[in-house]
Enzyme design. Sequence first.
Site, PDB file in Angstrom:
ATOM      1  N   TRP A 153      -6.846 -10.256  -0.772  1.00 31.01           N
ATOM      2  CA  TRP A 153      -5.591 -10.257  -1.534  1.00 31.01           C
ATOM      3  C   TRP A 153      -4.372  -9.927  -0.677  1.00 31.01           C
ATOM      4  O   TRP A 153      -3.252 -10.035  -1.153  1.00 31.01           O
ATOM      5  CB  TRP A 153      -5.676  -9.233  -2.684  1.00 31.01           C
ATOM      6  N   ASN A 154      -4.574  -9.470   0.563  1.00 30.76           N
ATOM      7  CA  ASN A 154      -3.380  -8.939   1.259  1.00 30.76           C
ATOM      8  C   ASN A 154      -2.449 -10.038   1.778  1.00 30.76           C
ATOM      9  O   ASN A 154      -1.219  -9.868   1.757  1.00 30.76           O
ATOM     10  CB  ASN A 154      -3.775  -7.943   2.356  1.00 30.76           C
ATOM     11  N   LYS A 177     -13.152 -19.352  -2.893  1.00 35.24           N
ATOM     12  CA  LYS A 177     -13.143 -18.308  -3.927  1.00 35.24           C
ATOM     13  C   LYS A 177     -12.091 -17.274  -3.530  1.00 35.24           C
ATOM     14  O   LYS A 177     -12.272 -16.508  -2.593  1.00 35.24           O
ATOM     15  CB  LYS A 177     -14.504 -17.619  -4.046  1.00 35.24           C
ATOM     16  N   PRO A 178     -10.954 -17.255  -4.218  1.00 32.22           N
ATOM     17  CA  PRO A 178      -9.898 -16.307  -3.833  1.00 32.22           C
ATOM     18  C   PRO A 178     -10.172 -14.910  -4.392  1.00 32.22           C
ATOM     19  O   PRO A 178     -11.040 -14.739  -5.255  1.00 32.22           O
ATOM     20  CB  PRO A 178      -8.663 -16.911  -4.508  1.00 32.22           C
ATOM     21  N   GLY A 230     -12.230 -10.271   4.896  1.00 33.71           N
ATOM     22  CA  GLY A 230     -12.291  -9.137   3.977  1.00 33.71           C
ATOM     23  C   GLY A 230     -12.895  -7.936   4.664  1.00 33.71           C
ATOM     24  O   GLY A 230     -12.848  -7.811   5.896  1.00 33.71           O
ATOM     25  N   GLU A 252     -13.850 -12.528   9.441  1.00 35.39           N
ATOM     26  CA  GLU A 252     -12.673 -11.763   9.878  1.00 35.39           C
ATOM     27  C   GLU A 252     -12.683 -10.474   9.069  1.00 35.39           C
ATOM     28  O   GLU A 252     -12.351 -10.474   7.879  1.00 35.39           O
ATOM     29  CB  GLU A 252     -11.390 -12.555   9.589  1.00 35.39           C
ATOM     30  N   CYS A 286      -5.044  -5.984   8.302  1.00 35.79           N
ATOM     31  CA  CYS A 286      -6.154  -5.608   9.172  1.00 35.79           C
ATOM     32  C   CYS A 286      -5.692  -5.275  10.577  1.00 35.79           C
ATOM     33  O   CYS A 286      -6.427  -4.668  11.337  1.00 35.79           O
ATOM     34  CB  CYS A 286      -7.154  -6.752   9.208  1.00 35.79           C
ATOM     35  N   GLU A 387     -10.187   2.417   7.651  1.00 35.43           N
ATOM     36  CA  GLU A 387      -8.883   1.758   7.576  1.00 35.43           C
ATOM     37  C   GLU A 387      -8.017   2.498   6.570  1.00 35.43           C
ATOM     38  O   GLU A 387      -8.443   2.702   5.429  1.00 35.43           O
ATOM     39  CB  GLU A 387      -9.068   0.331   7.051  1.00 35.43           C
TER      40      GLU A 387
HETATM   41  P1  NAD Z   1     -13.099  -7.251   0.102  1.00 37.78           P
HETATM   42  O1  NAD Z   1     -14.140  -7.382   1.138  1.00 37.78           O
HETATM   43  O2  NAD Z   1     -13.307  -6.263  -0.970  1.00 37.78           O
HETATM   44  O3  NAD Z   1     -12.857  -8.647  -0.640  1.00 37.78           O
HETATM   45  C1  NAD Z   1     -12.559  -9.819   0.082  1.00 37.78           C
HETATM   46  C2  NAD Z   1     -13.046 -11.013  -0.721  1.00 37.78           C
HETATM   47  O4  NAD Z   1     -14.449 -10.917  -0.847  1.00 37.78           O
HETATM   48  C3  NAD Z   1     -12.491 -11.088  -2.148  1.00 37.78           C
HETATM   49  O5  NAD Z   1     -12.302 -12.431  -2.495  1.00 37.78           O
HETATM   50  C4  NAD Z   1     -13.619 -10.491  -2.963  1.00 37.78           C
HETATM   51  O6  NAD Z   1     -13.627 -10.931  -4.315  1.00 37.78           O
HETATM   52  C5  NAD Z   1     -14.812 -11.038  -2.221  1.00 37.78           C
HETATM   53  N1  NAD Z   1     -16.056 -10.294  -2.451  1.00 37.78           N
HETATM   54  C6  NAD Z   1     -16.211  -8.980  -2.691  1.00 37.78           C
HETATM   55  N2  NAD Z   1     -17.532  -8.705  -2.882  1.00 37.78           N
HETATM   56  C7  NAD Z   1     -18.194  -9.866  -2.729  1.00 37.78           C
HETATM   57  C8  NAD Z   1     -19.566 -10.251  -2.822  1.00 37.78           C
HETATM   58  N3  NAD Z   1     -20.521  -9.361  -3.106  1.00 37.78           N
HETATM   59  N4  NAD Z   1     -19.899 -11.543  -2.619  1.00 37.78           N
HETATM   60  C9  NAD Z   1     -18.951 -12.462  -2.341  1.00 37.78           C
HETATM   61  N5  NAD Z   1     -17.637 -12.168  -2.272  1.00 37.78           N
HETATM   62  C10 NAD Z   1     -17.269 -10.885  -2.450  1.00 37.78           C
HETATM   63  O7  NAD Z   1     -11.749  -6.974   0.897  1.00 37.78           O
HETATM   64  P2  NAD Z   1     -10.286  -6.781   0.308  1.00 37.78           P
HETATM   65  O8  NAD Z   1     -10.188  -5.384  -0.201  1.00 37.78           O
HETATM   66  O9  NAD Z   1      -9.914  -7.897  -0.597  1.00 37.78           O
HETATM   67  O10 NAD Z   1      -9.406  -6.980   1.629  1.00 37.78           O
HETATM   68  C11 NAD Z   1      -9.163  -5.959   2.509  1.00 37.78           C
HETATM   69  C12 NAD Z   1     -10.073  -6.030   3.715  1.00 37.78           C
HETATM   70  O11 NAD Z   1      -9.919  -7.289   4.354  1.00 37.78           O
HETATM   71  C13 NAD Z   1      -9.720  -5.022   4.762  1.00 37.78           C
HETATM   72  O12 NAD Z   1     -10.877  -4.441   5.286  1.00 37.78           O
HETATM   73  C14 NAD Z   1      -8.999  -5.825   5.823  1.00 37.78           C
HETATM   74  O13 NAD Z   1      -9.022  -5.272   7.107  1.00 37.78           O
HETATM   75  C15 NAD Z   1      -9.736  -7.097   5.747  1.00 37.78           C
HETATM   76  N6  NAD Z   1      -8.941  -8.192   6.322  1.00 37.78           N
HETATM   77  C16 NAD Z   1      -9.305  -8.695   7.539  1.00 37.78           C
HETATM   78  C17 NAD Z   1      -8.539  -9.688   8.140  1.00 37.78           C
HETATM   79  C18 NAD Z   1      -8.924 -10.252   9.474  1.00 37.78           C
HETATM   80  O14 NAD Z   1      -8.367 -11.282   9.857  1.00 37.78           O
HETATM   81  N7  NAD Z   1      -9.842  -9.652  10.211  1.00 37.78           N
HETATM   82  C19 NAD Z   1      -7.409 -10.174   7.489  1.00 37.78           C
HETATM   83  C20 NAD Z   1      -7.062  -9.643   6.253  1.00 37.78           C
HETATM   84  C21 NAD Z   1      -7.853  -8.654   5.673  1.00 37.78           C
END
Ligand code: NAD
Length: 483
Positions: A153-154, A177-178, A230, A252, A286, A387
Amino acid sequence: MLESPLLPQTRSLIAGEWTDGGEGTLLRVKNPATGELLAEIPEAGARDARRAIESARASMALVPDPGRRALYLNRIHELLLENREDLARIITLEQGKPLRESHIEVEYTAAFFRFFAGRTDLLDPHPFAVPNSPLRWVVHHRPVGVVAMITPWNLPLAMLGKKFAAALLAGCGVVSKPAPETPLSAIALFALAERAGIPSGLVNLVVGPAEPIGVELCSHPAVRVISFTGSTEVGKLLIRRSADSVKRVSLELGGNAPFIVFEDADLELAVESLMVNKFRCAGQTCICANRVFVHETLASELLMRLRDKLPKLVVGNGMDPATDIGPLIDPSAWEKVDSLVKDALSKGAKLAHGGNPDRPRGSDWGAFYPPTLIVGANEGMRLFHEEIFGPVIAVTTFREEEEVLARANSSQHGLAGYVFTKDAARGTRMVTKLQCGHVGLNSSSGPTPSAPFGGMKASGIGREGGAEGLMEYLETQTVVEGI
Ligand code: NAD
């Protein structure tokens, strides 16, 4: 409700049709600054995901040649820029960040489409000679298959757009899947892709719960890549779930960026760079500096400058042009940030600015956190290992180069890192040894489309952007021909 010409549909896009998901539940999308209801989306489930995957696979047979795909990418690039006002408004309303940052996100996303549109050369077959072989050897790059994109979402437009552009140039089918917090930016991107004339059914958007959609994406044999941005925790789960069908994973994940200021640094540059890097998206990126290491001889000067700047930052609704820091995504994010600050203070750190925020006003919105400066942070505190994902600067001091290098590398993460020094030899030594995929030397700049970006260690597998970013979506095939 949010009205926008880019959102005539707030539904999933499956097999070329905007459709209500069959899960029987509604996803309620809210403005994190005000609690205003922006949209209600009928959620999709496993069966919808399966249909989307099968449509993407079948449509790959009709994928046009790379030149034509580049035209689609160029058209999406133009459409993103033509619609930048609407897109930026959608991002700010559902994500919370200041509107000017949302404009930058739109431009950044568009730049990925333009970059990949200009790199059809990367798909050219590559003949090569083998000494003493009478055979003809050629390396080809083939689309890997259907790509499942799971995004956070960020940066709801950019994190999807960079995957989408590369996969489309590669010739892959897409199922996206967003994040449930921010599906509207994704819907707007797919609406623009449709306007650009992308073949119907090739790109699919499934809006619904992580489970069971995620399980379907990881288990369906036609999905050949799970492209995920994520948290590290979810990334590990996706690796495990993808193992049975031996999928490629492109991950990522989270970071824990060290920001190192040596005694010979340009302090003004370091402070300015830290301010931009740390407070972008309210600290929820991130690549945000998570641990600030300053040489002990500069510490008091650095803190004085930060103490001067932090009170000038305006916290508020991202739609207000005066706002520098919007809300955190939700109250649970607020609780996490606050618990990290409290943990540090309970273990001896001191508050130099901010902290003590009011609790969020609504039950699921209004999670504003003030810019906060903590001094005396150390490895015994949670915020040096987790983080922060909030507008909190945590500062520690160091004496020796070897010491700070070891401390910077002591994290399981290795995404971004920053070094500020005027000593070129030291700069080279540091960037060589820093275990981070993205390193800023006298700069806190984030990624750019033409450069590969990604993490080392638990921060990920694979790269996005650059030629490496395209390879994530290609199979390499060697053809040997008798002549
Ligand atoms: P998250 O891992 O909770 O969710 C990310 C995505 O994964 C969402 O679409 C979520 O619905 C989905 N998801 C969650 N559980 C799942 C499952 N069991 N199966 C399939 N999909 C699932 O992360 P967040 O809170 O949305 O985002 C923040 C994190 O993302 C931070 O750790 C940040 O550092 C990381 N991030 C990394 C980068 C990068 O380029 N390395 C960029 C942006 C964000």
